[in-house]
Design a protein around this motif. Structure first.
Motif, short mmCIF file in Angstrom:
data_model
loop_
_atom_site.label_atom_id
_atom_site.label_comp_id
_atom_site.label_asym_id
_atom_site.label_seq_id
_atom_site.Cartn_x
_atom_site.Cartn_y
_atom_site.Cartn_z
N ALA A 54 0.81 -1.22 0.00
CA ALA A 54 0.00 0.00 0.00
C ALA A 54 0.84 1.27 0.00
O ALA A 54 0.40 2.30 -0.50
CB ALA A 54 -0.94 0.00 1.20
N ASP A 55 2.05 1.21 0.55
CA ASP A 55 2.84 2.43 0.71
C ASP A 55 4.17 2.38 -0.02
O ASP A 55 4.93 3.34 0.03
CB ASP A 55 3.08 2.73 2.20
CG ASP A 55 3.44 1.48 2.98
OD1 ASP A 55 3.35 1.52 4.21
OD2 ASP A 55 3.83 0.48 2.35
N LEU B 212 -8.80 -8.17 1.83
CA LEU B 212 -8.65 -7.65 3.19
C LEU B 212 -7.40 -6.80 3.29
O LEU B 212 -6.51 -6.86 2.43
CB LEU B 212 -8.62 -8.79 4.22
CG LEU B 212 -7.51 -9.85 4.16
CD1 LEU B 212 -6.19 -9.36 4.75
CD2 LEU B 212 -7.95 -11.10 4.91
N ARG B 213 -7.33 -6.00 4.33
CA ARG B 213 -6.16 -5.17 4.64
C ARG B 213 -5.35 -5.85 5.73
O ARG B 213 -5.91 -6.39 6.69
CB ARG B 213 -6.59 -3.79 5.11
CG ARG B 213 -7.48 -3.04 4.13
CD ARG B 213 -6.71 -2.50 2.97
NE ARG B 213 -7.57 -1.78 2.04
CZ ARG B 213 -7.14 -1.18 0.93
NH1 ARG B 213 -5.86 -1.23 0.62
NH2 ARG B 213 -7.98 -0.55 0.14
N ASN C 68 2.08 -1.87 5.03
CA ASN C 68 0.66 -2.15 4.83
C ASN C 68 0.42 -2.84 3.49
O ASN C 68 1.06 -2.49 2.48
CB ASN C 68 -0.14 -0.84 4.88
CG ASN C 68 -0.04 -0.16 6.23
OD1 ASN C 68 -0.45 -0.71 7.25
ND2 ASN C 68 0.53 1.04 6.26
N TYR C 69 -0.49 -3.80 3.49
CA TYR C 69 -0.78 -4.57 2.28
C TYR C 69 -2.28 -4.70 2.05
O TYR C 69 -3.07 -4.70 2.99
CB TYR C 69 -0.19 -5.98 2.39
CG TYR C 69 1.31 -6.03 2.29
CD1 TYR C 69 1.94 -6.10 1.05
CD2 TYR C 69 2.11 -6.00 3.43
CE1 TYR C 69 3.32 -6.14 0.95
CE2 TYR C 69 3.48 -6.04 3.35
CZ TYR C 69 4.09 -6.11 2.10
OH TYR C 69 5.46 -6.15 2.00
N ARG C 70 -2.62 -4.84 0.77
CA ARG C 70 -3.95 -5.29 0.39
C ARG C 70 -3.81 -6.71 -0.13
O ARG C 70 -3.03 -6.97 -1.03
CB ARG C 70 -4.53 -4.40 -0.72
CG ARG C 70 -5.98 -4.74 -1.08
CD ARG C 70 -6.56 -3.79 -2.10
NE ARG C 70 -6.15 -4.11 -3.46
CZ ARG C 70 -5.30 -3.41 -4.18
NH1 ARG C 70 -4.73 -2.33 -3.66
NH2 ARG C 70 -4.98 -3.76 -5.41
N GLU D 278 -5.62 -10.03 -1.80
CA GLU D 278 -6.79 -10.39 -2.60
C GLU D 278 -6.77 -11.87 -2.94
O GLU D 278 -5.73 -12.43 -3.28
CB GLU D 278 -6.83 -9.57 -3.89
CG GLU D 278 -7.10 -8.09 -3.67
CD GLU D 278 -7.25 -7.34 -4.98
OE1 GLU D 278 -7.19 -7.99 -6.06
OE2 GLU D 278 -7.42 -6.11 -4.94
N ARG E 298 -1.06 -5.94 7.63
CA ARG E 298 0.22 -5.23 7.75
C ARG E 298 1.24 -6.11 8.45
O ARG E 298 0.90 -7.09 9.12
CB ARG E 298 0.06 -3.91 8.51
CG ARG E 298 -0.31 -4.04 9.97
CD ARG E 298 -0.27 -2.70 10.68
NE ARG E 298 -0.66 -2.81 12.08
CZ ARG E 298 -1.87 -2.54 12.53
NH1 ARG E 298 -2.82 -2.14 11.69
NH2 ARG E 298 -2.15 -2.66 13.81
#
Length: 254
Positions: free
Chosen positions: A95-96, A119-120, A106-108, A110, A122
């Motif tokens: 994510a960053d 889901l989210r 942070n990760y998404r 799938e 980290r």
């Protein structure tokens, strides 16, 4: 719902009810519907950590980083325990785009199944590594010596400024401002060592198209590696600009 219906002294069992009754007799403990498999959160946490392995491996290839200690603390939301198992390969999206190993990532996540999910998550990473700190109070403009330096294992995620690791020599670097004992040292906040001092004799090297020559000269300025300074040719007394290339040596580029 009535299971048996009496009619004129006989017991009549409806066909569908009879079938269900037989199933219960034959398989008294078997569930009528199979429960969907749920996501293995332990495996998911492992795959999260694996996303950071390339960063860790690249660091360990660099001088001074072989002794680093890394710990990973993955976090998943409570909803992850109720997700169905993904039949396809999970996809992880940073994510960053943080290219520093330590700190929060942070990760998404799938699941690309037809009835997939997202889901989210980290991973918080802690890295401990020996870095250079001041062994004693150092005054402004002081040139550092071995006695001014010591290695101290530090958690990198707690540092707010840069640092220097074992293998990076800070000897002969100069303090820009006073440094307190125990303070972490950053090469970028120190002045590099002087390779040429004003008034000293230097070797001037010149070359072009396979031709090379050297002559004696006098430095008219202090100079660090790669800096252009003024020097005077001792033979012609002509002042020229040259690049500091090593200790007491400058190069002229045509």
């Amino acid at each position: 719902m009535r299971w048996l219906v009496e009619t004129e002294g006989e017991v009549f069992i409806p066909p569908l009810t009879y079938l269900l009754f037989l199933l219960l007799l034959l398989f008294p403990t078997a569930p009528l519907l199979a429960k969907a498999a749920l996501t293995d959160t332990t495996q998911l946490a492992t795959q999260l950590r694996e996303q950071l392995l390339p960063l860790a491996q690249n660091l360990q290839k660099q001088p001074g980083w072989q002794t680093m200690l890394v710990s990973y603390d993955p976090w998943l939301p409570d909803s992850a325990e109720h997700l169905t198992a993904c039949q396809s390969r999970l996809k992880f999206y940073a994510a960053d785009h943080n290219q520093v190993l330590w700190g929060r990532h942070n990760y998404r996540v799938e699941c690309p199944d037809q009835t997939g999910w997202m889901l989210r998550a980290r991973v918080t990473v802690s890295v401990r590594l020996p870095v250079w700190v001041a062994a004693r109070n150092i005054s402004r403009q002081k040139t550092l010596s071995d006695a001014d330096l010591q290695l101290q294992t530090t958690q990198l995620e707690l540092l707010t400024h840069g640092f220097s690791v074992q293998g990076e020599s800070l000897v002969n670097y100069r303090a820009v401002r006073p440094i307190a004992v125990g303070q972490v040292l950053d090469k970028n906040n120190l002045r590099p060592p002087l390779l040429v001092r004003k008034g000293e004799q230097v070797v001037i090297r010149a070359g072009q198209d396979g031709f090379a020559a050297s002559m004696s000269g006098i430095a008219l300025q202090d100079g660090v590696l790669g800096q252009m300074i003024n020097v005077r040719n001792s033979s012609s007394q002509k002042e020229i600009q040259a690049e500091v290339s090593q200790r007491a040596e400058v190069s002229v580029h045509f």
